[in-house]
Design an enzyme around this catalytic site. Sequence first.
Site, PDB file in Angstrom:
ATOM      1  N   ARG A  50       1.013  -1.253  -0.106  1.00 31.53           N
ATOM      2  CA  ARG A  50      -0.037   0.127  -0.056  1.00 31.53           C
ATOM      3  C   ARG A  50       1.010   1.029  -0.037  1.00 31.53           C
ATOM      4  O   ARG A  50       0.547   2.230  -0.702  1.00 31.53           O
ATOM      5  CB  ARG A  50      -0.930   0.072   1.362  1.00 31.53           C
ATOM      6  CG  ARG A  50      -1.775   1.404   1.336  1.00 31.53           C
ATOM      7  CD  ARG A  50      -2.981   1.323   2.159  1.00 31.53           C
ATOM      8  NE  ARG A  50      -2.609   0.277   3.510  1.00 31.53           N
ATOM      9  CZ  ARG A  50      -1.910   0.678   4.487  1.00 31.53           C
ATOM     10  NH1 ARG A  50      -1.319   1.698   4.662  1.00 31.53           N
ATOM     11  NH2 ARG A  50      -2.048  -0.355   5.397  1.00 31.53           N
ATOM     12  N   TYR A  77     -17.791  15.407 -14.793  1.00 28.87           N
ATOM     13  CA  TYR A  77     -18.398  14.271 -14.727  1.00 28.87           C
ATOM     14  C   TYR A  77     -19.465  13.837 -13.405  1.00 28.87           C
ATOM     15  O   TYR A  77     -19.135  14.394 -12.458  1.00 28.87           O
ATOM     16  CB  TYR A  77     -17.106  13.108 -14.555  1.00 28.87           C
ATOM     17  CG  TYR A  77     -17.593  11.749 -14.428  1.00 28.87           C
ATOM     18  CD1 TYR A  77     -18.339  11.090 -15.052  1.00 28.87           C
ATOM     19  CD2 TYR A  77     -16.974  11.234 -13.169  1.00 28.87           C
ATOM     20  CE1 TYR A  77     -18.800   9.735 -14.897  1.00 28.87           C
ATOM     21  CE2 TYR A  77     -17.281   9.888 -12.969  1.00 28.87           C
ATOM     22  CZ  TYR A  77     -18.345   9.014 -13.896  1.00 28.87           C
ATOM     23  OH  TYR A  77     -18.722   7.741 -13.477  1.00 28.87           O
ATOM     24  N   ASP A  93      -8.701  18.712 -14.118  1.00 29.49           N
ATOM     25  CA  ASP A  93      -9.193  17.249 -14.451  1.00 29.49           C
ATOM     26  C   ASP A  93      -8.706  17.202 -15.772  1.00 29.49           C
ATOM     27  O   ASP A  93      -9.561  17.873 -16.689  1.00 29.49           O
ATOM     28  CB  ASP A  93     -10.577  17.016 -13.955  1.00 29.49           C
ATOM     29  CG  ASP A  93     -10.965  15.661 -14.454  1.00 29.49           C
ATOM     30  OD1 ASP A  93     -10.092  14.951 -15.159  1.00 29.49           O
ATOM     31  OD2 ASP A  93     -11.949  15.009 -13.771  1.00 29.49           O
ATOM     32  N   LYS A 116      -9.195   6.153 -18.992  1.00 29.88           N
ATOM     33  CA  LYS A 116      -9.558   6.650 -20.095  1.00 29.88           C
ATOM     34  C   LYS A 116      -8.155   6.629 -21.015  1.00 29.88           C
ATOM     35  O   LYS A 116      -7.713   5.523 -21.188  1.00 29.88           O
ATOM     36  CB  LYS A 116     -10.045   8.137 -19.792  1.00 29.88           C
ATOM     37  CG  LYS A 116     -11.199   8.045 -18.919  1.00 29.88           C
ATOM     38  CD  LYS A 116     -12.485   7.273 -19.222  1.00 29.88           C
ATOM     39  CE  LYS A 116     -13.458   7.362 -18.269  1.00 29.88           C
ATOM     40  NZ  LYS A 116     -13.577   7.038 -16.831  1.00 29.88           N
TER      41      LYS A 116
END
Length: 380
Positions: free
Chosen positions: A46, A98, A170, A195
């Site tokens: 992690r 979004y 973004d 994406k």
Amino acid sequence: MKFNTKAIHSGQEPEKRTGAVVVPVFQTSTYAQESPGKHTGYEYSRTQNPTREALEACVAALEGGRHGIAFASGLAAEDALMHTLSAGDRVVCSDDVYGGTYRQFERVFRKHGIDFAWVDTSVTANVEKALEKGAKILWIETPTNPMLKLTDIRAVSALARKAGALTVVDNTFSSPFFQNPLELGADVVMHSSTKYLGGHSDVVGGIIIVREDELAQRLRFVQNAVGGVPGPWDAWLVLRGVKTLGVRMQRHFENALQVARFLESHPKVERVIYPWLESHPQHALARSQMSGMSGMITMYLASDLDGARRFLEKVRVFTLAESLGGVESLIEHPAIMTHASVPPQIRGSLGIADTLVRLSVGIEDVSDLLSDLDAALAAV
Ligand code: P1T
């Protein structure tokens, strides 16, 4: 080094022990220590993982940043940025984002005392006014999802700096190939790497890129303390995708421009929105802050909801699906699909109507895309 060289080499030195040319998938949760606290720099996956680090270094280089911090999804990256705030803080945010971003900010973080002011940031004066009340973050999506509105990154970053706010961009809809917000004055770039970065619709991921060491440290802390990290396989898939980002984006651009021009001349289409068309109201701004445009096109059909449904059921090369940015062409209905979590009244005011359709133009042969759209438009 230029873009494609960085995409293929940054963070991707041959592996030290074997010389493996491709960064291996370090599929391990933990690392052996010689003595308590005496380790190789890797303790637990992690916190540190070499495959993830390669991805982070590569995308940081592509955005002109110094630090990349990768996450399990775009929304996990956004969540990490919001976790740097405290109750009482205020965020000025692009109104057209979004649907999942809207949902996270309004339904998760508002109840923890963060205030969000939604403004049309494509008008710089609106941003100036909204910042008068103070803000910790100016959050912009440009081009926006789905209306493809642009925000003047240079102008609003300067305003935010004066107001003491960090500018977060973004950059998912442009990819680092066409737009580098840090070079235009922004402080933070964020991507849904699901994406264009991944590029093959086979992985979900997110990443944040920054220049400042102190901000990077705060985000690293959240990455480890909250834990929304990508697994090594997912990091590897995105890294593999990134190697071809430049060639894919060039082809997305070429195809999308042809598709946009075709749609603009089609009688069943009322209006096409694509920043590289001269008809886009912010075409000049697009040319001043971007070097091209991705495969994202939005259009209004000259029809109604039933006509839009018939059209979306009829496409064969395009696939009716949420998401974007993969090699294959996708098409979707924002009001019913990606932006269903935005309240209908707000959708209406943004222009997300029943006849609005969003295309993610892939890298297939463009003649097949044009004939597919032409055949399906006959059903409108
Ligand atoms: O889906 P995820 O990787 O969590 O990323 C969220 C996200 C953030 N920012 C932008 C601009 C996005 O488009 C997305 C995800 N968008 C879709 C799934 C979509 O179809 O629009």
